[in-house]
Design an enzyme around this catalytic site. Structure first.
Site, mmCIF file in Angstrom:
data_model
loop_
_atom_site.group_PDB
_atom_site.id
_atom_site.type_symbol
_atom_site.label_atom_id
_atom_site.label_comp_id
_atom_site.label_asym_id
_atom_site.label_seq_id
_atom_site.Cartn_x
_atom_site.Cartn_y
_atom_site.Cartn_z
ATOM 1 N N HIS A 222 0.817 -1.216 0.000
ATOM 2 C CA HIS A 222 0.000 0.000 0.000
ATOM 3 C C HIS A 222 0.852 1.268 0.000
ATOM 4 O O HIS A 222 1.910 1.336 0.631
ATOM 5 C CB HIS A 222 -1.027 -0.003 1.130
ATOM 6 C CG HIS A 222 -0.501 0.015 2.526
ATOM 7 N ND1 HIS A 222 -0.184 1.186 3.188
ATOM 8 C CD2 HIS A 222 -0.278 -0.980 3.428
ATOM 9 C CE1 HIS A 222 0.207 0.904 4.419
ATOM 10 N NE2 HIS A 222 0.173 -0.398 4.596
ATOM 11 N N ASP B 189 3.726 -6.369 3.226
ATOM 12 C CA ASP B 189 3.578 -5.279 4.184
ATOM 13 C C ASP B 189 4.676 -5.400 5.230
ATOM 14 O O ASP B 189 5.545 -6.275 5.135
ATOM 15 C CB ASP B 189 2.193 -5.364 4.835
ATOM 16 C CG ASP B 189 1.638 -4.011 5.258
ATOM 17 O OD1 ASP B 189 2.420 -3.158 5.712
ATOM 18 O OD2 ASP B 189 0.411 -3.814 5.150
ATOM 19 N N HIS C 215 4.369 2.797 12.686
ATOM 20 C CA HIS C 215 3.395 3.830 13.071
ATOM 21 C C HIS C 215 4.028 4.870 13.989
ATOM 22 O O HIS C 215 3.478 5.266 15.004
ATOM 23 C CB HIS C 215 2.145 3.208 13.704
ATOM 24 C CG HIS C 215 1.241 2.537 12.719
ATOM 25 N ND1 HIS C 215 -0.125 2.576 12.794
ATOM 26 C CD2 HIS C 215 1.525 1.817 11.610
ATOM 27 C CE1 HIS C 215 -0.649 1.901 11.788
ATOM 28 N NE2 HIS C 215 0.345 1.430 11.049
ATOM 29 N N ASP D 60 5.939 1.429 6.473
ATOM 30 C CA ASP D 60 4.566 0.917 6.398
ATOM 31 C C ASP D 60 3.771 1.842 5.479
ATOM 32 O O ASP D 60 3.230 2.838 5.925
ATOM 33 C CB ASP D 60 3.979 0.890 7.820
ATOM 34 C CG ASP D 60 2.613 0.251 7.890
ATOM 35 O OD1 ASP D 60 2.128 -0.241 6.861
ATOM 36 O OD2 ASP D 60 2.024 0.270 8.980
ATOM 37 N N GLU E 177 -5.046 1.920 2.736
ATOM 38 C CA GLU E 177 -4.992 0.701 3.546
ATOM 39 C C GLU E 177 -5.137 1.005 5.025
ATOM 40 O O GLU E 177 -5.798 0.269 5.762
ATOM 41 C CB GLU E 177 -3.663 -0.029 3.291
ATOM 42 C CG GLU E 177 -3.581 -1.430 3.894
ATOM 43 C CD GLU E 177 -2.989 -1.464 5.315
ATOM 44 O OE1 GLU E 177 -2.932 -2.553 5.903
ATOM 45 O OE2 GLU E 177 -2.596 -0.390 5.830
ATOM 46 N N GLU E 178 -4.521 2.097 5.458
ATOM 47 C CA GLU E 178 -4.475 2.400 6.886
ATOM 48 C C GLU E 178 -5.828 2.807 7.472
ATOM 49 O O GLU E 178 -5.971 2.923 8.682
ATOM 50 C CB GLU E 178 -3.446 3.507 7.162
ATOM 51 C CG GLU E 178 -2.003 3.126 6.851
ATOM 52 C CD GLU E 178 -1.429 2.089 7.806
ATOM 53 O OE1 GLU E 178 -2.134 1.664 8.737
ATOM 54 O OE2 GLU E 178 -0.258 1.696 7.613
#
Length: 361
Positions: free
Chosen positions: A68, A237, A325, A182, A214-215
């Site tokens: 993504h 991922d 994140h 990510d 995606e998130e």
């Protein structure tokens, strides 16, 4: 600074690009630049996911490799009279990694630098200092003195706010530090899979995909898979690295440098047994390192893809990554390269007969 080879330059370009969910244009353009030389056709779906098609056997099965494009970030929601900016998180954030971090607000007039702030601890009660600051009590300071000044600089509600961090090669040059691993590492894997298939015979049609949003709910994976209608899919991922102090094997099994992670289970899907066995059997045969993991929370694009069309055998292959994140995450180059090698070797063997056998295994 370490001189960057072609692969490292691509990784830098991908991770330095700014793109939260719904604002993926910049990373999409970077991915398009790198993947186009190895594709027969590059298109986008209606939400903006990039789809690069490479034909081996036009009558063979369709194989989707999806990473993504989006990264976790923030969105401007309000500007107060004194020029401080309130924001909404876009994607999952842990409040303890946010304060005093530099951010970039992307406006029509250009980028604006800011820092995330809160009430200083010096004026809090002893009890309040022991508690994490809640995200709702944070703001972004861009050095403005009024709402009018903020507006003059081009900032307005809806603008994306992106963590600021430059791609860095560590002293151990296998260790790579960047924002947005990510999941720009998944996009890089998709690019390199098509690169390594250039000039190779493969009994199928391969799609290297950079999905959007995606998130915030695996949204672009759903629309791109509906467009492609794949027979087999791999969601690539980041995964959790459990090799830092205080983490037990029971909490997280992944270790950087031990190979790509084969995800057995996550909150979005149970991995397809036939495909999982095919991949791990081949890895054993070719001595490609890998490791297993299961994640009780969270999911990957595979979770959306496997529910599209008539149902798609899917498997998530991830890269053990520290500090996801947040502004800066770390991964191991060998894991990335072994993930590419494994997926390429799998694709070379996915003819129609093999896919049929996997599907009903």
């Amino acid at each position: 600074m370490t001189k960057l080879d072609g692969t490292l330059q691509m990784l830098k370009d991908l991770t330095d690009a700014k793109g939260i969910p719904g604002n993926e244009r910049e990373p999409r353009e970077v991915m398009k630049q790198y993947i186009t030389p190895f594709a027969d056709e590059v298109t986008t779906d209606g939400l903006g996911s990039l789809i690069a098609k490479k034909v081996g056997n036009a009558d063979g099965p369709k194989i989707m490799v999806a990473g993504h494009l989006d990264e976790v970030g923030f969105m401007v929601t309000q500007i107060d009279d004194k020029g401080f900016i309130r924001f909404q998180t876009v994607g999952g954030w842990w409040s303890q990694v946010m304060l005093a971090q530099r951010v970039t607000i992307v406006t029509r007039k250009g980028d604006v630098t800011g820092v995330i702030g809160s009430k200083p601890p010096h004026i809090l009660s002893p009890e309040a200092r022991k508690k994490p600051v809640e995200i709702k009590d944070m703001f972004i300071d861009i050095g403005a003195s009024s709402r009018e000044e903020v507006v003059e600089w081009g900032v307005k509600p809806g603008d994306m706010v992106v963590p600021y961090f430059e791609f860095t090669v560590m002293n151990n040059e296998k260790m790579l530090l960047a924002k947005a691993w990510d999941n720009r590492i998944g996009c890089a894997i998709a690019i390199d899979v098509l690169r390594q298939l250039k000039g190779e015979n493969h009994p199928n049609v391969v799609y290297g995909v950079g999905t959007v949003q995606e998130e915030v709910g695996l949204r672009g994976a759903r629309t791109s898979a509906q467009t492609i209608e794949p027979d087999i899919a791999f969601g690539v991922d980041v995964g959790i690295a459990g090799d830092t102090p205080g983490v037990s094997d029971k909490e997280a099994q992944g270790k950087m440098g031990d190979g790509p992670q084969i995800i057995l289970y996550d909150a979005s899907m149970v991995s397809h047994k036939g495909l999982r066995d095919f991949v791990t059997d081949l890895a054993d045969e070719l001595n490609i390192p890998y490791q297993y993991d299961a994640i009780a929370g969270g999911g990957t694009d595979s979770g959306a893809i496997h529910l599209t069309h008539k149902g798609v055998p899917a498997l998530s292959i991830t890269i053990a990554t520290r500090y996801i994140h947040s502004h800066a995450a770390m991964l191991h180059r060998d894991d990335y390269e072994n993930a590419v090698k494994l997926i390429v070797e799998v694709i070379k063997r996915l003819d129609r007969e093999t896919v049929n056998q996997i599907t009903f295994d």
